[in-house]
Design an enzyme around this catalytic site. Sequence first.
Site, PDB file in Angstrom:
ATOM      1  N   LYS A 103       8.904   6.958   1.993  1.00  0.00           N
ATOM      2  CA  LYS A 103       9.062   8.223   1.281  1.00  0.00           C
ATOM      3  C   LYS A 103       9.097   9.377   2.268  1.00  0.00           C
ATOM      4  O   LYS A 103       8.354   9.403   3.248  1.00  0.00           O
ATOM      5  CB  LYS A 103       7.909   8.417   0.293  1.00  0.00           C
ATOM      6  CG  LYS A 103       7.956   7.465  -0.903  1.00  0.00           C
ATOM      7  CD  LYS A 103       6.847   7.789  -1.885  1.00  0.00           C
ATOM      8  CE  LYS A 103       6.954   6.910  -3.137  1.00  0.00           C
ATOM      9  NZ  LYS A 103       5.874   7.217  -4.101  1.00  0.00           N
ATOM     10  N   ARG A 162       4.772  -6.048  -3.898  1.00  0.00           N
ATOM     11  CA  ARG A 162       4.059  -5.081  -3.057  1.00  0.00           C
ATOM     12  C   ARG A 162       2.576  -5.032  -3.442  1.00  0.00           C
ATOM     13  O   ARG A 162       1.698  -5.049  -2.572  1.00  0.00           O
ATOM     14  CB  ARG A 162       4.709  -3.705  -3.214  1.00  0.00           C
ATOM     15  CG  ARG A 162       4.053  -2.563  -2.448  1.00  0.00           C
ATOM     16  CD  ARG A 162       4.958  -1.333  -2.571  1.00  0.00           C
ATOM     17  NE  ARG A 162       4.298  -0.079  -2.241  1.00  0.00           N
ATOM     18  CZ  ARG A 162       4.208   0.413  -1.005  1.00  0.00           C
ATOM     19  NH1 ARG A 162       4.697  -0.270   0.017  1.00  0.00           N
ATOM     20  NH2 ARG A 162       3.616   1.574  -0.791  1.00  0.00           N
ATOM     21  N   TYR A 165      -6.618  -0.765  -5.050  1.00  0.00           N
ATOM     22  CA  TYR A 165      -6.681  -2.220  -4.909  1.00  0.00           C
ATOM     23  C   TYR A 165      -8.111  -2.736  -4.843  1.00  0.00           C
ATOM     24  O   TYR A 165      -8.353  -3.917  -5.065  1.00  0.00           O
ATOM     25  CB  TYR A 165      -5.895  -2.661  -3.676  1.00  0.00           C
ATOM     26  CG  TYR A 165      -4.416  -2.387  -3.837  1.00  0.00           C
ATOM     27  CD1 TYR A 165      -3.634  -3.181  -4.655  1.00  0.00           C
ATOM     28  CD2 TYR A 165      -3.822  -1.294  -3.218  1.00  0.00           C
ATOM     29  CE1 TYR A 165      -2.291  -2.907  -4.848  1.00  0.00           C
ATOM     30  CE2 TYR A 165      -2.475  -1.013  -3.400  1.00  0.00           C
ATOM     31  CZ  TYR A 165      -1.720  -1.818  -4.218  1.00  0.00           C
ATOM     32  OH  TYR A 165      -0.396  -1.537  -4.406  1.00  0.00           O
ATOM     33  N   ARG A 195       8.501  -1.202  -0.631  1.00  0.00           N
ATOM     34  CA  ARG A 195       9.063  -0.621  -1.855  1.00  0.00           C
ATOM     35  C   ARG A 195      10.505  -1.112  -1.964  1.00  0.00           C
ATOM     36  O   ARG A 195      11.143  -1.447  -0.963  1.00  0.00           O
ATOM     37  CB  ARG A 195       9.048   0.903  -1.786  1.00  0.00           C
ATOM     38  CG  ARG A 195       7.665   1.529  -1.625  1.00  0.00           C
ATOM     39  CD  ARG A 195       7.781   3.043  -1.525  1.00  0.00           C
ATOM     40  NE  ARG A 195       6.481   3.708  -1.414  1.00  0.00           N
ATOM     41  CZ  ARG A 195       5.923   4.083  -0.270  1.00  0.00           C
ATOM     42  NH1 ARG A 195       6.555   3.864   0.888  1.00  0.00           N
ATOM     43  NH2 ARG A 195       4.742   4.678  -0.258  1.00  0.00           N
ATOM     44  N   HIS A 206       1.033   4.491   2.632  1.00  0.00           N
ATOM     45  CA  HIS A 206       0.377   5.466   1.752  1.00  0.00           C
ATOM     46  C   HIS A 206      -0.094   6.653   2.581  1.00  0.00           C
ATOM     47  O   HIS A 206      -0.749   6.484   3.607  1.00  0.00           O
ATOM     48  CB  HIS A 206      -0.832   4.845   1.052  1.00  0.00           C
ATOM     49  CG  HIS A 206      -0.471   3.893  -0.044  1.00  0.00           C
ATOM     50  ND1 HIS A 206      -1.349   2.937  -0.523  1.00  0.00           N
ATOM     51  CD2 HIS A 206       0.672   3.758  -0.768  1.00  0.00           C
ATOM     52  CE1 HIS A 206      -0.758   2.251  -1.491  1.00  0.00           C
ATOM     53  NE2 HIS A 206       0.463   2.734  -1.658  1.00  0.00           N
TER      54      HIS A 206
END
Length: 299
Positions: free
Chosen positions: A172, A247, A279, A148, A270
Amino acid sequence: MDWNRALKDYQNYLRLERGLSENSIINYSLDVKKLVGWLNINAIQISPISITEETLQQFIYEIAKKVNPRSQSRLISGLKGFFNYLIFEDYRTTNPLDLIEAPNLGRKLPDTLAIEEIDAIIKAIDLGSNLGERNRAIVETLYACGLRVSELTNLKISDLYFEEGFIKVTGKGDKERLVPIGTNTIKFIEIYRKEIRIHHKIDPKAKDTLFLNQHGRQLTRAMIFTIVKRLAEKANIQKNISPHTFRHSFATHLLENGADLRAIQQMLGHESITTTEIYTHIDRKHLTEVINRFHPRKG
């Protein structure tokens, strides 16, 4: 409880209990502020504890005239989170948005770049300029590690474990993960670090930060967006490119070449495999080819 107090407490909850980044906290706060602004404009005096479904329906109806369905859906989701927090803290017993449905958007597939387009972007970098080596290292790292943009700007020299072939990434919620890094990307980072960065007058606060601007400070997210956009224009690529495109391309190309979805999930950071599963919908032709090639009863 008034709105200012409720919002401040909610922000603390997101920061301390949920461990969200400041950017995420700002976005969630904006959703609540939009509602408060609308209440003020319409002289509706009602607290977050007593606001009703009917009032919120009117707010969403008014907002729907001004924003696209995706923004409307995002707003509803953000407000649901706020009222769920009030329930969690026993200020309310129900969520007034539970029966308000967000627009059906379908599934938005992320944009990706072909390998040839990534090569064209890298070739567009002027390695004769002072910033060329840095920009090449940035693009190579975005694509090679699937980072990211905030993970890239926050990358530290102390996060580089090149002998082991990994970098440590803080994602995150300040969650750390180890991401493999290839020898070519290591080479480009080392060229920048040892031949360019070393000559910077570095701000003491950015001493351990890998990628720096011309003033020796940490690069901003906006600057990474600008670098990528300009390179895409120079390479005559017509797609809407952002740092996140690299990404998405990283994940897509790994999947197309047979990588395990769980491994991709870990590398992307994730929390849920369902996020990574988007994806699998990108290249149906490729998946059909996989079935035709490998399934024992393909005929």
